[in-house]
Design an enzyme around this catalytic site. Structure first.
Site, PDB file in Angstrom:
ATOM      1  N   ASP A   1      48.680  60.424  36.876  1.00  0.00           N
ATOM      2  CA  ASP A   1      50.095  60.719  37.134  1.00  0.00           C
ATOM      3  C   ASP A   1      50.905  59.425  36.982  1.00  0.00           C
ATOM      4  OD1 ASP A   1      49.517  63.438  37.849  1.00  0.00           O
ATOM      5  OD2 ASP A   1      48.731  62.701  39.752  1.00  0.00           O
TER       6      ASP A   1
ATOM      7  N   GLU B   1      34.952  58.767  37.329  1.00  0.00           N
ATOM      8  CA  GLU B   1      36.285  59.142  36.849  1.00  0.00           C
ATOM      9  C   GLU B   1      37.176  59.466  38.051  1.00  0.00           C
ATOM     10  OE1 GLU B   1      36.840  62.960  34.942  1.00  0.00           O
ATOM     11  OE2 GLU B   1      38.608  62.274  33.873  1.00  0.00           O
TER      12      GLU B   1
ATOM     13  N   ASP C   1      49.119  59.410  27.702  1.00  0.00           N
ATOM     14  CA  ASP C   1      50.166  59.679  26.709  1.00  0.00           C
ATOM     15  C   ASP C   1      51.437  58.950  27.110  1.00  0.00           C
ATOM     16  OD1 ASP C   1      50.317  61.391  29.066  1.00  0.00           O
ATOM     17  OD2 ASP C   1      52.188  62.053  28.150  1.00  0.00           O
TER      18      ASP C   1
ATOM     19  N   THR D   1      40.008  65.106  27.332  1.00  0.00           N
ATOM     20  CA  THR D   1      40.329  65.748  28.611  1.00  0.00           C
ATOM     21  C   THR D   1      41.254  66.932  28.315  1.00  0.00           C
ATOM     22  OG1 THR D   1      42.424  64.677  29.189  1.00  0.00           O
ATOM     23  CG2 THR D   1      40.436  63.373  29.535  1.00  0.00           C
ATOM     24  N   GLU D   2      41.530  67.732  29.338  1.00  0.00           N
ATOM     25  CA  GLU D   2      42.458  68.866  29.151  1.00  0.00           C
ATOM     26  C   GLU D   2      43.840  68.359  28.728  1.00  0.00           C
ATOM     27  OE1 GLU D   2      40.354  68.827  31.801  1.00  0.00           O
ATOM     28  OE2 GLU D   2      39.410  70.804  31.915  1.00  0.00           O
ATOM     29  N   TYR D   3      44.333  67.344  29.428  1.00  0.00           N
ATOM     30  CA  TYR D   3      45.668  66.814  29.108  1.00  0.00           C
ATOM     31  C   TYR D   3      45.694  66.208  27.709  1.00  0.00           C
ATOM     32  CZ  TYR D   3      48.074  67.458  33.550  1.00  0.00           C
ATOM     33  OH  TYR D   3      48.708  68.006  34.649  1.00  0.00           O
TER      34      TYR D   3
HETATM   35  N1  SAM Z   1      42.255  63.667  34.081  1.00  0.00           N
HETATM   36  C1  SAM Z   1      42.687  65.035  33.851  1.00  0.00           C
HETATM   37  C2  SAM Z   1      43.059  65.221  32.415  1.00  0.00           C
HETATM   38  O1  SAM Z   1      43.235  64.212  31.717  1.00  0.00           O
HETATM   39  O2  SAM Z   1      43.150  66.372  31.961  1.00  0.00           O
HETATM   40  C3  SAM Z   1      43.824  65.432  34.815  1.00  0.00           C
HETATM   41  C4  SAM Z   1      45.103  64.665  34.652  1.00  0.00           C
HETATM   42  S1  SAM Z   1      46.305  65.092  35.898  1.00  0.00           S
HETATM   43  C5  SAM Z   1      47.799  64.510  35.268  1.00  0.00           C
HETATM   44  C6  SAM Z   1      45.960  63.866  37.149  1.00  0.00           C
HETATM   45  C7  SAM Z   1      44.945  64.339  38.177  1.00  0.00           C
HETATM   46  O3  SAM Z   1      44.626  63.244  39.038  1.00  0.00           O
HETATM   47  C8  SAM Z   1      45.462  65.458  39.081  1.00  0.00           C
HETATM   48  O4  SAM Z   1      44.543  66.527  39.092  1.00  0.00           O
HETATM   49  C9  SAM Z   1      45.582  64.800  40.456  1.00  0.00           C
HETATM   50  O5  SAM Z   1      45.349  65.694  41.517  1.00  0.00           O
HETATM   51  C10 SAM Z   1      44.530  63.706  40.379  1.00  0.00           C
HETATM   52  N2  SAM Z   1      44.797  62.555  41.251  1.00  0.00           N
HETATM   53  C11 SAM Z   1      45.929  61.823  41.290  1.00  0.00           C
HETATM   54  N3  SAM Z   1      45.841  60.853  42.204  1.00  0.00           N
HETATM   55  C12 SAM Z   1      44.604  60.975  42.772  1.00  0.00           C
HETATM   56  C13 SAM Z   1      43.928  60.272  43.799  1.00  0.00           C
HETATM   57  N4  SAM Z   1      44.508  59.261  44.451  1.00  0.00           N
HETATM   58  N5  SAM Z   1      42.680  60.662  44.120  1.00  0.00           N
HETATM   59  C14 SAM Z   1      42.091  61.709  43.472  1.00  0.00           C
HETATM   60  N6  SAM Z   1      42.695  62.424  42.505  1.00  0.00           N
HETATM   61  C15 SAM Z   1      43.935  62.063  42.152  1.00  0.00           C
END
Ligand code: SAM
Length: 213
Positions: A118, A44, A154, A191-193
């Site tokens: 993101d 993941e 989403d 997931t949390e989100y």
């Molecule tokens: N997957 C989780 C969820 O659905 O609850 C977190 C979603 S959050 C919007 C996106 C996460 O991806 C963040 O914690 C961010 O730091 C991580 N992330 C984004 N780009 C990344 C990268 N290139 N390598 C590792 N982590 C990354």
């Protein structure tokens, strides 16, 4: 909570270095060494606070799971979740996913997950999207032929962009749903989100994509 200087996090990571790997690049081609048994490898990217990777490991003991998250303070939460799950088939990596080919050898991964990545909606930031071509090039190499990518989001804009990106890249879209929770899949690990958006009644988009070498 964002904390710049985090010696306590380093200590916590060190104490749990069987879960959060100190030198993940040293496992390239030999990831079975990070686990007690050799099993299909599921990865993941952007694990956030770890609910998915911990939940998947508990629900699918037949696979080994690796969660990559680049933000250390967020990774603390993931480590707590994996520890609390008391599973032996999940490890964590606190790195940016930009150099996956230095971490995994060709065809080493069976399944890759992108959960609520993101969206980076501005065109000038497109290269940061985890479904931008440069990321897909890495996924194609480290995934097996016939290996899969499951993406949940989403964000309609990111979803449409990603579907186009996967198919322009020669990957095969196996399944698309515009309302995952309507399917009531028993084995969907949230997931949390995902929980947050589902509580607000927002639809969750999901696609499953097949890697073709
Ligand atoms: N997957 C989780 C969820 O659905 O609850 C977190 C979603 S959050 C919007 C996106 C996460 O991806 C963040 O914690 C961010 O730091 C991580 N992330 C984004 N780009 C990344 C990268 N290139 N390598 C590792 N982590 C990354």
């Amino acid at each position: 909570m964002r904390i710049r200087n985090k010696p306590w996090a380093d200590e916590f990571f060190e104490e749990n270095n069987h879960i959060i790997l100190q030198d993940p690049f040293s496992y390239k081609g030999n990831w079975k060494e990070a686990f007690t048994d050799k099993k299909p490898l599921h990865l993941e990217i952007g694990s956030g606070k770890g609910q998915f990777v911990a939940g998947m490991a508990a629900n699918f003991p037949e696979a080994n799971f690796i969660g990559i998250e680049r933000v250390k303070s967020v990774m603390v939460g993931a480590l707590k979740k994996v520890k609390a799950a008391e599973v032996s088939n999940a490890v964590l990596v606190n790195e940016d996913a930009k150099d996956l080919r230095d971490m995994f050898s060709e065809s080493e991964i069976d399944h890759l997950y992108l959960n609520f990545s993101d969206p980076w909606p501005k065109t000038k930031h497109a290269k940061r999207r985890l479904t931008y071509e440069s990321f897909l090039e890495q996924y194609k190499e480290i995934l097996k032929d016939g290996g899969k990518i499951t993406m949940k989001t989403d964000n309609r804009g990111l979803f449409e962009y990603s579907l186009a990106s996967f198919s322009q890249f020669g990957m095969v879209i196996e399944d698309v749903t515009l309302d995952l929770h309507e399917l009531e899949e028993e084995k969907n690990v949230m997931t949390e989100y995902e929980e947050k958006f589902a509580e607000k009644g927002q639809p969750i988009y999901r696609c499953i994509v097949i890697n073709i070498k």
